[in-house]
Design a protein around this motif. Sequence first.
Motif, PDB file in Angstrom:
ATOM      1  N   THR A  65       0.856  -1.010  -0.128  1.00 36.52           N
ATOM      2  CA  THR A  65      -0.014   0.016  -0.167  1.00 36.52           C
ATOM      3  C   THR A  65       0.840   1.382   0.008  1.00 36.52           C
ATOM      4  O   THR A  65       2.159   1.125   0.374  1.00 36.52           O
ATOM      5  CB  THR A  65      -0.736   0.104   1.174  1.00 36.52           C
ATOM      6  N   GLY A  66       0.507   2.429  -0.191  1.00 34.54           N
ATOM      7  CA  GLY A  66       0.867   3.719  -0.268  1.00 34.54           C
ATOM      8  C   GLY A  66       1.964   4.167  -1.414  1.00 34.54           C
ATOM      9  O   GLY A  66       2.589   5.301  -1.180  1.00 34.54           O
ATOM     10  N   PHE A  67       2.006   3.475  -2.279  1.00 34.25           N
ATOM     11  CA  PHE A  67       2.897   3.710  -3.282  1.00 34.25           C
ATOM     12  C   PHE A  67       2.499   5.091  -4.139  1.00 34.25           C
ATOM     13  O   PHE A  67       3.575   5.809  -4.349  1.00 34.25           O
ATOM     14  CB  PHE A  67       2.922   2.663  -4.372  1.00 34.25           C
ATOM     15  N   ALA A  68       1.490   5.248  -4.573  1.00 30.76           N
ATOM     16  CA  ALA A  68       1.143   6.586  -5.255  1.00 30.76           C
ATOM     17  C   ALA A  68       1.301   7.748  -4.263  1.00 30.76           C
ATOM     18  O   ALA A  68       2.180   8.624  -4.707  1.00 30.76           O
ATOM     19  CB  ALA A  68      -0.369   6.505  -5.485  1.00 30.76           C
ATOM     20  N   HIS A  69       1.113   7.574  -3.025  1.00 24.68           N
ATOM     21  CA  HIS A  69       1.552   8.911  -2.255  1.00 24.68           C
ATOM     22  C   HIS A  69       3.047   8.891  -2.074  1.00 24.68           C
ATOM     23  O   HIS A  69       3.497   9.985  -1.952  1.00 24.68           O
ATOM     24  CB  HIS A  69       1.001   8.461  -0.901  1.00 24.68           C
ATOM     25  N   PHE A  70       3.673   7.800  -2.031  1.00 18.14           N
ATOM     26  CA  PHE A  70       4.988   7.813  -1.868  1.00 18.14           C
ATOM     27  C   PHE A  70       5.627   8.529  -3.129  1.00 18.14           C
ATOM     28  O   PHE A  70       6.865   9.381  -2.934  1.00 18.14           O
ATOM     29  CB  PHE A  70       5.846   6.168  -1.742  1.00 18.14           C
TER      30      PHE A  70
END
Length: 438
Positions: A65-70
């Motif tokens: 999870t969280g790749f796009a925000h990263f």
Amino acid sequence: MKNSIFSLLSLFTLTFCATAQEVDFREYDLDNGLHVILHQDKSAPVVTTSVMYHVGGKDREDGRTGFAHFFEHLLFEGTENIDKGKWFEIVSSNGGSNNANTTNDRTYYYENFPSNNLKLGLWMESERMLHPIIGQDGVDTQNEVVKEELRMRYDNSPYGQVINAVSKNVFSKHPYKDPNVGYMEDLDAATLQEFQGYFKKYYVPNNAVLVVAGDIEIAQTEKLIEDYFGPIPKGAEIDRDFPEEEPITEEINTEFFDKNIQIPALINAYRTPGFADRDAYVLNMISSYLSDGKSSKLYKKLVEDQKQALQIGAFNVAQEDYGAYLVFGLPLGETALDTLAVEIEEEIANVRNSLISERDYEKLQNQFESSYVNSNSSVSGIAGSLATYYLLYGDTDLINEEIDIYRSISREEIKEVANKYLKPNQRVIIDYLPEAGQ
């Protein structure tokens, strides 16, 4: 406390309206699939260059999870032609400003420059799309940046977990159940190859829209866009197949604990349709009717008249696939959360069971007309709206036509939609509580 709670929630309350004056634009596709929208406005010597990618928090695999925000952070690290850490320096030294933001559905990057720096803005965004350096050093650096953001905005912020509490209880299958920012253990466990593969899949021209708005010459801008973005290779088609949620048919009661609060809160949450659905527009109007301003029904009743709540707010949390409608209340004094729940339901039941008054209806129409007039008052605001309407709604013309949807909503439709989505057996009641010992 009031400002921290409702500024957080307002980040997730998306209402995109157009200006009173029609927004002219030209749109077309490059051969590599990049959609381009141009808006000329010579009222001031400024220009916005922006790229919105159709990738957000929901675009992930379990355990990653969280790749796009990263990547919202990572893609400022540098490129083959922009040295590490120099992105913001280049922008500011040329009289500009820039930023980026990520939701569950998209990621948006933009620069605002004096119009004589149009070429620079286009070059920088083409560099971000074609030549970013995604290396272990940058990943490690941004991992620490994201951790600090999580601590400040969520882990250590009073009521910072409200949206997460709603999402994990309203959704059980769809990726919306997990935080947009993801879980740090997922980012810690990800390999450099996984980050590189994520970029290759999602940050491609055929999964994006480029908007240039402001003091531009159309023909010259088209030539620059072709020069900078035309050579970027087209990516593979992206297949999205997210699981569907079963309807909520029985009331769910649950608790959520926050170590950063002393005053408990009540959250009533309902699952609603995606923001492009007409019913979502009606739900926006119901939110305004219930809690927009001191004369709204919930505020006047619970805060001013009965003095049972410190604050109360109704929000339609808009997303592409599903929405979540929530009513958030802070009790005053000895008022029990159960008491707030009863009083809130009474007002929602009034919307379900009878037509709102003609006077309240006219007030709502005036509120949305005012929003319509003011929302796209800047070139950068117009750029963001154009990108959003094309990429997420599939209809760029909504920048001029969306207000007509609100104008066409009747009192009868407001009652009908309230009955469709806001019944007691469709809700999740969350007691948002201090952790033991707080």
